[in-house]
Scaffold this motif. Structure first.
Motif, PDB file in Angstrom:
ATOM      1  N   PRO A 248       2.919  43.225 -11.532  1.00 47.06           N
ATOM      2  CA  PRO A 248       2.065  44.008 -12.634  1.00 47.06           C
ATOM      3  C   PRO A 248       0.845  44.675 -12.049  1.00 47.06           C
ATOM      4  N   ASP A 249       0.299  44.113 -10.803  1.00 44.56           N
ATOM      5  CA  ASP A 249      -0.972  44.926 -10.374  1.00 44.56           C
ATOM      6  C   ASP A 249      -0.628  45.883  -9.402  1.00 44.56           C
ATOM      7  N   GLU A 250       0.623  46.319  -9.179  1.00 44.72           N
ATOM      8  CA  GLU A 250       1.118  47.340  -8.228  1.00 44.72           C
ATOM      9  C   GLU A 250       1.465  48.401  -8.818  1.00 44.72           C
ATOM     10  N   GLU A 251       1.426  49.546  -8.239  1.00 49.91           N
ATOM     11  CA  GLU A 251       2.112  51.111  -8.579  1.00 49.91           C
ATOM     12  C   GLU A 251       3.318  51.020  -8.223  1.00 49.91           C
ATOM     13  N   ALA A 252       3.625  50.356  -6.951  1.00 45.22           N
ATOM     14  CA  ALA A 252       5.079  50.505  -6.372  1.00 45.22           C
ATOM     15  C   ALA A 252       5.264  49.300  -5.719  1.00 45.22           C
ATOM     16  N   SER A 253       6.490  48.827  -5.394  1.00 40.75           N
ATOM     17  CA  SER A 253       6.889  47.705  -4.688  1.00 40.75           C
ATOM     18  C   SER A 253       6.688  48.093  -3.173  1.00 40.75           C
ATOM     19  N   PRO A 254       6.387  47.033  -2.403  1.00 40.33           N
ATOM     20  CA  PRO A 254       6.631  47.314  -0.757  1.00 40.33           C
ATOM     21  C   PRO A 254       7.563  48.095  -0.203  1.00 40.33           C
ATOM     22  N   ALA A 255       8.752  47.888  -0.819  1.00 35.51           N
ATOM     23  CA  ALA A 255      10.080  48.671  -0.509  1.00 35.51           C
ATOM     24  C   ALA A 255       9.784  50.119  -0.709  1.00 35.51           C
ATOM     25  N   MET A 256       9.475  50.513  -1.809  1.00 33.81           N
ATOM     26  CA  MET A 256       9.309  51.898  -2.490  1.00 33.81           C
ATOM     27  C   MET A 256       8.091  52.424  -1.524  1.00 33.81           C
ATOM     28  N   ARG A 257       7.093  51.670  -1.236  1.00 27.09           N
ATOM     29  CA  ARG A 257       6.031  52.167  -0.540  1.00 27.09           C
ATOM     30  C   ARG A 257       6.377  52.505   0.940  1.00 27.09           C
ATOM     31  N   LEU A 258       7.096  51.881   1.534  1.00 23.31           N
ATOM     32  CA  LEU A 258       7.788  51.791   2.716  1.00 23.31           C
ATOM     33  C   LEU A 258       8.758  52.935   2.967  1.00 23.31           C
ATOM     34  N   GLU A 259       9.638  52.933   1.983  1.00 22.93           N
ATOM     35  CA  GLU A 259      10.399  54.043   2.163  1.00 22.93           C
ATOM     36  C   GLU A 259       9.929  55.324   1.950  1.00 22.93           C
ATOM     37  N   HIS A 260       8.939  55.353   1.130  1.00 20.91           N
ATOM     38  CA  HIS A 260       8.112  56.838   0.853  1.00 20.91           C
ATOM     39  C   HIS A 260       7.482  57.057   2.017  1.00 20.91           C
ATOM     40  N   ARG A 261       6.973  56.362   2.703  1.00 15.56           N
ATOM     41  CA  ARG A 261       6.256  56.779   3.953  1.00 15.56           C
ATOM     42  C   ARG A 261       7.058  57.109   5.229  1.00 15.56           C
ATOM     43  N   LEU A 262       8.088  56.076   5.368  1.00 19.33           N
ATOM     44  CA  LEU A 262       8.702  56.115   6.633  1.00 19.33           C
ATOM     45  C   LEU A 262       9.900  57.050   6.548  1.00 19.33           C
ATOM     46  N   GLN A 263      10.497  57.348   5.229  1.00 18.98           N
ATOM     47  CA  GLN A 263      11.481  58.497   5.153  1.00 18.98           C
ATOM     48  C   GLN A 263      11.374  59.650   5.902  1.00 18.98           C
ATOM     49  N   PRO A 264      10.090  60.301   5.669  1.00 18.18           N
ATOM     50  CA  PRO A 264       9.908  61.535   6.445  1.00 18.18           C
ATOM     51  C   PRO A 264      10.012  61.459   7.945  1.00 18.18           C
ATOM     52  N   TRP A 265       9.522  60.360   8.603  1.00 25.41           N
ATOM     53  CA  TRP A 265       9.591  60.088   9.990  1.00 25.41           C
ATOM     54  C   TRP A 265      11.108  59.873  10.376  1.00 25.41           C
ATOM     55  N   SER A 266      11.703  59.018   9.410  1.00 25.33           N
ATOM     56  CA  SER A 266      13.130  59.006   9.776  1.00 25.33           C
ATOM     57  C   SER A 266      13.854  60.280   9.919  1.00 25.33           C
ATOM     58  N   ALA A 267      13.774  61.137   8.815  1.00 32.58           N
ATOM     59  CA  ALA A 267      14.327  62.480   8.984  1.00 32.58           C
ATOM     60  C   ALA A 267      14.026  63.478   9.632  1.00 32.58           C
ATOM     61  N   GLY A 268      12.545  63.515   9.837  1.00 29.82           N
ATOM     62  CA  GLY A 268      12.090  64.382  10.572  1.00 29.82           C
ATOM     63  C   GLY A 268      12.030  64.172  12.223  1.00 29.82           C
ATOM     64  N   LEU A 269      12.002  62.713  12.490  1.00 33.45           N
ATOM     65  CA  LEU A 269      11.688  62.481  13.919  1.00 33.45           C
ATOM     66  C   LEU A 269      13.013  61.800  14.431  1.00 33.45           C
ATOM     67  N   VAL A 270      13.187  60.401  13.909  1.00 32.11           N
ATOM     68  CA  VAL A 270      13.649  59.295  14.417  1.00 32.11           C
ATOM     69  C   VAL A 270      15.253  59.910  14.647  1.00 32.11           C
ATOM     70  N   VAL A 271      15.990  60.378  13.625  1.00 33.27           N
ATOM     71  CA  VAL A 271      17.374  60.701  13.589  1.00 33.27           C
ATOM     72  C   VAL A 271      17.520  62.017  14.602  1.00 33.27           C
ATOM     73  N   PRO A 272      16.684  63.068  14.332  1.00 35.14           N
ATOM     74  CA  PRO A 272      16.920  64.131  15.188  1.00 35.14           C
ATOM     75  C   PRO A 272      16.499  64.056  16.776  1.00 35.14           C
ATOM     76  N   VAL A 273      15.711  62.915  17.224  1.00 34.21           N
ATOM     77  CA  VAL A 273      15.620  62.659  18.588  1.00 34.21           C
ATOM     78  C   VAL A 273      16.539  62.013  19.033  1.00 34.21           C
ATOM     79  N   PHE A 274      17.341  61.109  18.148  1.00 32.40           N
ATOM     80  CA  PHE A 274      18.784  60.271  18.773  1.00 32.40           C
ATOM     81  C   PHE A 274      19.638  61.372  18.544  1.00 32.40           C
ATOM     82  N   ALA A 275      19.742  62.206  17.711  1.00 35.59           N
ATOM     83  CA  ALA A 275      20.879  63.329  17.906  1.00 35.59           C
ATOM     84  C   ALA A 275      20.770  64.168  19.200  1.00 35.59           C
TER      85      ALA A 275
END
Length: 407
Positions: A248-275
């Motif tokens: 009730p006191d959260e705007e978003a759950s930890p999973a949603m916050r982490l996904e929101h913050r990490l997804q750009p890094w995953s798409a823009g850095l992590v996967v391209p560097v691996f590729a």
């Protein structure tokens, strides 16, 4: 000025979150790697990829290519674990009947390609493990093609493809854990399990400090890496243990916050560097000839292009006809065929399994096979989606014209 900079940062992150951009960055990284690997700069590219960094302690003296494969890619799998957890708890997979179709389709999309690859390559060197290469679908690439050429498709189509790809990747992770785990260190494994349990406990107790979770995640990764299981499993495990429901006191759950913050890094850095470090394979005439004459490579290509399509589409059709699963009402069977073809885009996880399953020239040929098959599957799916889109837009225009005339 601070607000403007923050807005720009947020906009850039939102830009990277779009599947179209993620697929384009991934494709660009792979293209650059191919150009470097087939140019006079090839020795320089190889030297960077094979340069070792890190302490010998706990077997962390890895090459830069291995750090990208074992370290950075764990972030990608963490985000995939978060997506899967969200779908299982509050998303499309939380309803059993709606969840069954992508799960069954993913199972068919793993079994048929693996069986086809094994049947074609049986007896050839490396066939004992190479059958696993075509089992996975690349989430970023497949969704990127869908967003680029099938923007007219209903949201249900994207959710089906996302659910299928996430379950598919989870299956690929299980294959990695079972088939490519050797010399298991039980002490390190117990430490990894204890650290995962501590992570779950902290989530359960609503502890929110990143200064606790960041070192805990790093320690978990080191423990999993040390025990002999592929280190990316740590990312999936922690993702699945992250809390999804919002308090009730959260705007978003930890999973949603982490996904929101990490997804750009995953798409823009992590996967391209691996590729970038995984896709650098020779593709001259001799290399292509050897690829198309290697039964393992042929099995990989047919497994991805033919096996994925047949496995996903056939099992989906049978499941719907037997009323085991529900097909999205707004998605036609022709649309399902295009989505099934997108399942043949293996790329990230397929390249990862290739590096685990094969070595030397055999691995290079299999990587080339993955790249060729992923390109063919992407083009066939894109052509089907564009053709269906023209028909869809034409029908929509006719219907709008009829409404105007009627008015």
């Amino acid at each position: 000025m601070f607000d403007r900079n923050r807005a720009r940062t947020f906009d850039f992150g939102a830009y990277l979150r779009t599947e179209t951009v993620g697929g384009m960055v991934l494709l660009a990284a792979a293209a650059i790697a191919l150009l470097l690997a087939n140019s006079p700069a090839s020795p320089f590219y190889t030297a960077i990829r094979d340069f070792e960094v890190g302490p010998h302690l706990l077997h962390l003296d890895l090459s830069i290519g291995e750090w990208a494969k074992d370290g950075l890619l764990a972030i990608f799998f963490f985000v995939a674990g978060l997506e899967l957890k969200r779908e299982l708890v509050i998303g499309e997979l939380s309803n059993i009947r709606s969840a069954l179709l992508p799960v069954i389709a993913a199972a068919g999309g793993m079994v048929v390609p693996a069986g086809l690859a094994f049947a074609i390559s049986i007896g050839a060197p490396g066939h004992e493990t190479a059958w696993a290469i075509p089992v996975a679908t690349d989430i970023a690439f497949a969704l990127g093609v869908l967003a680029l050429t099938g923007s007219w498709m209903p949201t249900a189509a994207r959710v089906f493809l996302l659910s299928l790809a996430v379950v598919d990747d989870l299956g690929g992770i299980i294959v990695i854990a079972v088939v490519f785990t050797s010399g298991l260190d039980l002490i390190a494994l117990l430490i990894a399990v204890a650290l995962c349990a501590l992570y779950w406990f902290l989530q359960h107790k609503r502890v929110r400090s990143p200064w606790i979770y960041l070192p805990l995640a790093v320690a978990t990764w080191i423990a999993v890496h040390s025990c002999g299981i592929h280190a990316t499993i740590a990312g999936v495990a922690l993702g699945l243990l992250t809390r999804v429901r919002t308090d009730p006191d959260e705007e978003a759950s930890p999973a949603m916050r982490l996904e929101h913050r990490l997804q750009p890094w995953s798409a823009g850095l992590v996967v391209p560097v691996f590729a970038f470090f995984a896709a650098g394979v020779p593709v001259d005439g001799e290399a292509l000839t050897s690829t198309f004459s290697d039964r393992v490579a042929i099995g990989v290509m047919l497994g991805l292009v033919v096996g994925k399509f047949v496995g996903i589409f056939a099992t989906s059709y049978i499941a719907v006809k037997l009323r085991i699963g529900n097909k999205p009402t707004s998605v036609s069977w022709l649309d399902m065929g295009a989505l099934a073809m997108l399942g043949g885009v293996g790329f990230t996880v397929s390249l990862l399994i290739t590096e685990l399953a094969l070595e030397g020239a055999a691995a290079e040929r299999a990587k080339a096979a993955v790249l060729i098959a992923s390109a063919v599957a992407s083009l066939l799916a894109a052509a089907a989606l564009v053709r269906r889109g023209r028909k869809f837009n034409g029908e929509a225009a006719d219907e709008a014209g009829g409404n105007v005339t009627h008015g």
